[in-house]
Design an enzyme around this catalytic site. Structure first.
Site, PDB file in Angstrom:
ATOM      1  N   ARG A   1     -12.877  -4.695  -6.765  1.00 19.13           N
ATOM      2  CA  ARG A   1     -12.455  -5.395  -5.558  1.00 19.13           C
ATOM      3  C   ARG A   1     -13.658  -5.608  -4.647  1.00 19.13           C
ATOM      4  O   ARG A   1     -14.444  -4.676  -4.439  1.00 19.13           O
ATOM      5  CB  ARG A   1     -11.421  -4.488  -4.884  1.00 19.13           C
TER       6      ARG A   1
ATOM      7  N   TYR B   1     -10.103  -0.003  11.122  1.00 16.21           N
ATOM      8  CA  TYR B   1     -11.386   0.441  10.540  1.00 16.21           C
ATOM      9  C   TYR B   1     -11.860  -0.445   9.396  1.00 16.21           C
ATOM     10  O   TYR B   1     -12.914  -0.205   8.843  1.00 16.21           O
ATOM     11  CB  TYR B   1     -11.324   1.912  10.116  1.00 16.21           C
ATOM     12  N   LYS B   2     -11.060  -1.445   9.049  1.00 10.99           N
ATOM     13  CA  LYS B   2     -11.461  -2.384   7.994  1.00 10.99           C
ATOM     14  C   LYS B   2     -12.215  -3.556   8.639  1.00 10.99           C
ATOM     15  O   LYS B   2     -13.343  -3.400   9.073  1.00 10.99           O
ATOM     16  CB  LYS B   2     -10.234  -2.841   7.216  1.00 10.99           C
TER      17      LYS B   2
ATOM     18  N   PHE C   1       0.853  -1.180   0.000  1.00  8.09           N
ATOM     19  CA  PHE C   1       0.000   0.000   0.000  1.00  8.09           C
ATOM     20  C   PHE C   1       0.897   1.240   0.000  1.00  8.09           C
ATOM     21  O   PHE C   1       1.852   1.323   0.784  1.00  8.09           O
ATOM     22  CB  PHE C   1      -0.926  -0.001   1.214  1.00  8.09           C
TER      23      PHE C   1
ATOM     24  N   ASP D   1       2.767  -5.442   7.700  1.00  9.99           N
ATOM     25  CA  ASP D   1       1.562  -4.622   7.750  1.00  9.99           C
ATOM     26  C   ASP D   1       0.362  -5.567   7.646  1.00  9.99           C
ATOM     27  O   ASP D   1       0.228  -6.315   6.669  1.00  9.99           O
ATOM     28  CB  ASP D   1       1.583  -3.614   6.595  1.00  9.99           C
TER      29      ASP D   1
END
Lengths: 397, 397
Positions: A356, A209-210, A113, A184
């Site tokens: 996605r 938050y995912k 990312f 990560d």
């Protein structure tokens, strides 16, 4: 999976929406609003400054860290909450680079990312011209490991394709060459079992938050292996990482263990929201989540491949090599996703051509997958994506 | 002041409590819980990922930054919210040091809040052995300015004593020597008028959970003078400071203007809480606050000096040299403050011997001051502080 009917009822999903973007922003637990309201009214409102003690605010970053630690195989006392994932990446890379003096290279892959690469690069620029972030293709990471590399920084699950790195094998190979590893877990924590201790990981970071459903801007976490905790110098040496924050000494003296990775005042309202979702996670076995997630992903892949022949699977076909998302490539991916969103199936688009879909068994079931497949089929068969308004790239996420 | 009866009604203060610690954690606006509840339920819950656009989440850090900017004399578009004050200090010092190549010293004073010193010191250690944080007595700052100093980093209002630096004069003298200035406004923003543009300030940082009433762990802010915004390199180069965060480029390219000082995903729930208090602040003239604050402080000093002769004023006597707090020194300061807290007058203690009272006219009036003086008189006259349980230092803040 019907096993998760109970947890599904604990989340709010808007009527008629199929939400396959929990890998970007998780859904809202019904309990969150009440939990946060109580934190505001009964704690902040009534206790005011004494809330730091009376309501246990000061201990929340480590208390909640341990609850997340259970999901990622961390030893007790080795995870602390705070800041954003970007900041936690910076902390980890800074400590790791210093633990490997003489080496100047941070190795990563070009599927990482971007913020991880940006933060490491920003740190390298601050440290001097001889420091470098080197990126290779994800498949080339193993071959690129060498004794000039200080730090291997990887995201376990690729945010675009869901491709999964072999954390244990890469950690072992890296460490054999004297490299310190940073993992990560942004797309891993709550998505699949992680075994940090079992992998002998050095550092790990992640967001909440995912899959962990802490809400927009929820705090991040950092893991430091117990063997490194009293060695790692905190480059972001904030007062709450000090050994005695309330002595107000002029000189910084790092706190014991994971405490030193705290920086500033913790975000108590966002932590309260996270606690509401951890109350759900505490009841769940992450291995059950994984089983359900694989079943949902396989069902989705089979359905899409049968009904949408022009969509090309961009995720690994083998479930073991994949996280909890499925991606397809198509030159008109952006417009296709806009057409899906217009029909209330929410996934997202990642440049250049990836659509996605995230699968979160806590609140997504087979019926949702069937519904999404059928709408995607309709969009593709009837070219419903082929409208000018779907081709204007205005969405920010 | 009766002028503020209207705003006082907008805050919740527990019954029978006199809260003189709003300089540490501000009181709760009644509107906050509802505002945050709506952000959770109507925005996160119903909009999910689309909230970043539909609810304007992505723009909140700069939108709110401008609202705070009004209170501190900042140009529009020069303040952005995010992270904690410690992180914002780090950002500012890192950018400022790079803008002054060839110089290696950060000058501060030993009355600065420790985290500012710690963060700058942590950065210097990362940058190399030739970088240094130099601290002198607050009164010696002006004389210590010299051409080997890269950055002058000061907190305008001393957290212990409330002593106020002359921001305009020190900025001017520093800049004449080629020094870049960073002002920490933790105890200034919402406490008294600040005129960053008028002082020709370079960088400023501050927090929102004190006088600005954003709640525990509310986000910090950073100000960068317009002339520096496109020059300053963000050392914490996070994706949301990128020129095009959603292009997911592999290389970092700093965003335009103040946007580049963003780092990671903004804390939307804490920002919502801040918005609720800014709705009050938007209605207030900071000069009126200052007038009321001075009146309350003078009333308190006069009352305490008349009735508690053993307490020694530790704040400047001249109101113009003072922020919005009053401190007294006493060898038994800790126990005295405990005795006050037991009687529901909340201030705080700062080592070694300071008792500190903050005056926040938004919700504190003359009646509160009279009440506090009378209880302090009782505590001192009758040695009510002289109990073993008041001498155990267990309070963390």
């Amino acid at each position: 999976m019907s096993d998760f009917a109970k947890t599904k009822a604990m989340f709010h999903i808007p009527e008629d929406m199929i939400y396959l973007d929990g890998n970007s922003l998780g859904a809202m637990p019904w309990a969150t609003a009440v939990k946060v309201e109580r934190t505001i009214t009964d704690e902040w409102g009534d206790m005011l400054i004494t809330g730091w003690n009376k309501a246990g605010w000061m201990a929340k970053p480590t208390d909640i860290g341990d609850r997340i630690g259970r999901l990622i195989g961390a030893e007790k006392g080795s995870v602390v909450m705070g800041d954003t994932l970007s900041i936690k990446v910076y902390q980890a890379v800074a400590s790791a680079l210093e633990m490997n003096p003489g080496r100047k290279v941070v190795l990563s892959d070009n599927g990482n990312f971007p913020t991880d690469l940006y933060m490491a690069d920003g740190l390298c620029k601050t440290m001097g011209a001889d420091y470098e972030v080197r990126t290779v293709d994800p498949e080339a990471v193993e071959a690129a490991l060498s004794e000039d590399i200080a730090v291997l920084m990887l995201t376990e699950i690729d945010y675009r394709t869901g491709r999964k790195h072999d954390m244990k094998a890469l950690t072992e190979k890296a460490q054999a060459l004297g490299i310190i590893t940073i993992w990560d877990l942004a797309h891993s924590a709550g998505a699949l079992p992680v075994d940090l201790a079992g992998c002998n990981a050095d550092f790990a970071v992640g967001c909440t938050y995912k899959y962990l459903n802490s809400g927009p801007g929820g705090p991040a976490f950092i893991y430091v292996a117990p063997r490194h905790q009293d060695v790692a110098r905190p480059a972001l040496s904030g007062w709450l990482g000090h050994d005695a924050p309330f002595a107000f000494d002029l000189d910084y003296r790092p706190g014991a263990g994971i405490e030193r990775m705290r920086v500033g005042t913790p975000p108590i309202l966002q932590l309260a929201a996270l606690e509401a979702s951890m109350d759900i996670w505490d009841q769940v076995d992450i291995h059950d989540i994984r089983k359900a997630s694989i079943a949902l992903c396989e069902q989705f892949i089979a359905g899409v491949e049968e009904s949408c022949p022009t969509l090309k699977l961009a995720s690994p076909r083998n479930a073991d090599d994949r996280g909890s998302q499925v991606s397809f490539a198509h030159p008109e991916g952006y417009a296709i996703m806009q057409a899906m969103i217009a029909r209330n199936v929410i996934g997202d688009f990642r440049a250049p051509d990836i659509i996605r879909f995230g699968f979160t068994p806590l609140y997504i079931d087979e019926g949702d997958v069937d519904g999404a497949v059928s709408i995607l089929k309709d969009v593709m068969e009837n070219d419903l994506w082929d409208k000018p308004e779907y081709k204007i790239k205005s969405r920010v996420t």
